[in-house]
Design an enzyme around this catalytic site. Structure first.
Site, PDB file in Angstrom:
ATOM      1  N   CYS A   1       7.513  -2.098  14.219  1.00 42.22           N
ATOM      2  CA  CYS A   1       6.657  -2.271  13.033  1.00 42.22           C
ATOM      3  C   CYS A   1       7.506  -2.587  11.804  1.00 42.22           C
ATOM      4  O   CYS A   1       8.555  -1.988  11.580  1.00 42.22           O
ATOM      5  CB  CYS A   1       5.844  -1.000  12.788  1.00 42.22           C
TER       6      CYS A   1
ATOM      7  N   CYS B   1      12.902  -2.978  -6.764  1.00 44.45           N
ATOM      8  CA  CYS B   1      11.801  -2.068  -6.459  1.00 44.45           C
ATOM      9  C   CYS B   1      10.973  -1.762  -7.707  1.00 44.45           C
ATOM     10  O   CYS B   1      11.519  -1.445  -8.767  1.00 44.45           O
ATOM     11  CB  CYS B   1      12.365  -0.774  -5.876  1.00 44.45           C
TER      12      CYS B   1
ATOM     13  N   CYS C   1       6.016  -5.383   0.802  1.00 47.44           N
ATOM     14  CA  CYS C   1       6.654  -5.136  -0.500  1.00 47.44           C
ATOM     15  C   CYS C   1       6.443  -6.327  -1.422  1.00 47.44           C
ATOM     16  O   CYS C   1       6.845  -7.454  -1.105  1.00 47.44           O
ATOM     17  CB  CYS C   1       8.143  -4.878  -0.316  1.00 47.44           C
TER      18      CYS C   1
ATOM     19  N   CYS D   1       5.169   2.872  -7.459  1.00 48.54           N
ATOM     20  CA  CYS D   1       4.523   1.942  -6.534  1.00 48.54           C
ATOM     21  C   CYS D   1       4.348   2.646  -5.197  1.00 48.54           C
ATOM     22  O   CYS D   1       5.227   3.385  -4.762  1.00 48.54           O
ATOM     23  CB  CYS D   1       5.382   0.690  -6.355  1.00 48.54           C
TER      24      CYS D   1
ATOM     25  N   CYS E   1       4.491   0.262   0.041  1.00 49.83           N
ATOM     26  CA  CYS E   1       5.121   0.415   1.358  1.00 49.83           C
ATOM     27  C   CYS E   1       4.609   1.649   2.092  1.00 49.83           C
ATOM     28  O   CYS E   1       4.649   1.704   3.329  1.00 49.83           O
ATOM     29  CB  CYS E   1       6.644   0.428   1.243  1.00 49.83           C
TER      30      CYS E   1
ATOM     31  N   CYS F   1       9.338   4.242  14.231  1.00 54.36           N
ATOM     32  CA  CYS F   1       8.826   3.025  13.597  1.00 54.36           C
ATOM     33  C   CYS F   1       8.698   1.885  14.604  1.00 54.36           C
ATOM     34  O   CYS F   1       7.888   0.974  14.414  1.00 54.36           O
ATOM     35  CB  CYS F   1       9.742   2.593  12.452  1.00 54.36           C
TER      36      CYS F   1
ATOM     37  N   ASP G   1      14.195  17.331  -5.968  1.00 50.14           N
ATOM     38  CA  ASP G   1      14.480  15.969  -6.402  1.00 50.14           C
ATOM     39  C   ASP G   1      15.401  15.960  -7.621  1.00 50.14           C
ATOM     40  O   ASP G   1      15.173  15.245  -8.597  1.00 50.14           O
ATOM     41  CB  ASP G   1      13.166  15.239  -6.719  1.00 50.14           C
TER      42      ASP G   1
ATOM     43  N   CYS H   1       5.791  -2.159   6.207  1.00 50.07           N
ATOM     44  CA  CYS H   1       6.285  -1.760   4.883  1.00 50.07           C
ATOM     45  C   CYS H   1       7.188  -2.838   4.295  1.00 50.07           C
ATOM     46  O   CYS H   1       7.121  -3.137   3.096  1.00 50.07           O
ATOM     47  CB  CYS H   1       7.018  -0.431   4.971  1.00 50.07           C
TER      48      CYS H   1
END
Length: 316
Positions: free
Chosen positions: A190, A213, A197, A240, A243, A187, A132, A193
């Site tokens: 669906c 966000c 939010c 957070c 989602c 997905c 990351d 998520c």
């Protein structure tokens, strides 16, 4: 050994080191390059100006390490528990990935061990590890390495693990056989998520406006909050998970990690916000210097704590 045997050996070493999954891919042009350009042009990166500087290498990952041929991509499960929050609950919430020691340190050391294993399997190979950090398009490489698909919330979803994973990458010039990409988007129709939010940060599927966000606001945003941002934070003092919490793939398949290096720390999982407001830099460094809280630093965490303490409580 041939390339297939070498690849199998490398992935076997990854499993032995505790990675939940590993795959291998080449470093061709990012298929989402045009989407990145549109996303940046729309201003969705907010104050993350480093993404503009990194854009070319994110679109052409072969430029990151010019001699590299392949990327060995790993997933590490950090899921701890399914959240149980009832009506009227009011307490500071922290994204699960930050409940333990800084994952950069934990996975950085583990990836270096994997890099050493690659050099054992392929003598004279060179390697470079990323957790990351830098211009590496981790999710895209993971998808190309067969480790899952990128969901509507822009999280990589592994069909047997879910999305509560850290992605680690080792770039190498070792000649390894790539895995088949994960080309199926599971997905379907669906949109849990997107609808869950709290700040409506997804203007459309597969597009995240980072400036809306909560994770961005509490971690990457620089400066004070305006009134809207302060209200948007709700009870999230760092990051957070909404989602991800509602994603059926996590509800059905996410299993708590048994990794001792990712064991939750009570003072990080549920920080004392009044005490945080009174801390000086030395006290903050002692208590949180080896955690993800170091990213926003004392000033950012004080800002977050004040917003949570002054807010109207958790969102339904």
């Amino acid at each position: 050994m041939n390339t297939v045997e070498r690849s199998a050996a490398v992935k076997g070493r990854a499993t032995a080191l505790g990675f939940a999954a590993a795959g291998i891919t080449t470093l061709g042009e990012n298929a989402h390059a045009a989407e990145l350009d549109r996303w940046l042009a729309a201003g969705h990166a907010g104050t993350m100006t480093y993404l503009q500087r990194q854009a070319r290498k994110r679109k052409e990952p072969a430029l990151i390490m010019p001699q590299a041929r392949t990327a060995v991509v790993t997933l590490t499960n950090y899921f701890h528990e399914t959240p149980r929050h009832g009506r009227g609950d009011r307490h500071p919430r922290v994204a699960q990935y930050a409940w333990s020691a800084d994952y950069h340190d934990v996975l950085g050391a583990r990836l270096e061990q994997l890099a050493a294993a690659i050099r054992e399997v392929v003598p004279e190979a060179t390697t470079r590890c990323y957790v990351d950090a830098g211009p590496v398009p981790e999710r895209e490489l993971a998808q190309r390495a067969g480790l899952g698909w990128i969901g509507k919330n822009m999280m990589l979803i592994h069909p047997e693990i879910g999305s509560f994973t850290f992605i680690g990458v080792v770039l190498t010039d070792a000649d390894l056989a790539p895995d088949l990409p994960f080309d199926v988007d599971r997905c379907g129709t669906c949109r849990r998520c997107l609808d869950a939010c709290p700040t409506e940060a997804f203007p459309e599927p597969h597009v995240l406006d980072a400036t809306r966000c909560i994770s961005y606001l509490t971690i990457e945003h620089r400066g004070d909050f305006n009134d809207q941002q302060r209200a948007d934070v709700g009870d999230w003092v760092f990051g957070c998970d909404v989602c991800q919490d509602v994603c059926p793939w996590n509800v059905s398949f996410a299993q708590a990690t048994a990794d001792p290096e990712l064991a939750p720390r009570a003072g990080v999982r549920a920080p004392d916000l009044p005490a945080l407001l009174e801390m000086d830099e030395d006290a903050f460094a002692r208590q949180y210097g080896d955690t993800p809280f170091a990213r926003p630093g004392l000033r950012g965490m004080r800002r977050n704590a004040a917003a949570v303490l002054d807010g109207a409580g958790p969102r339904e």
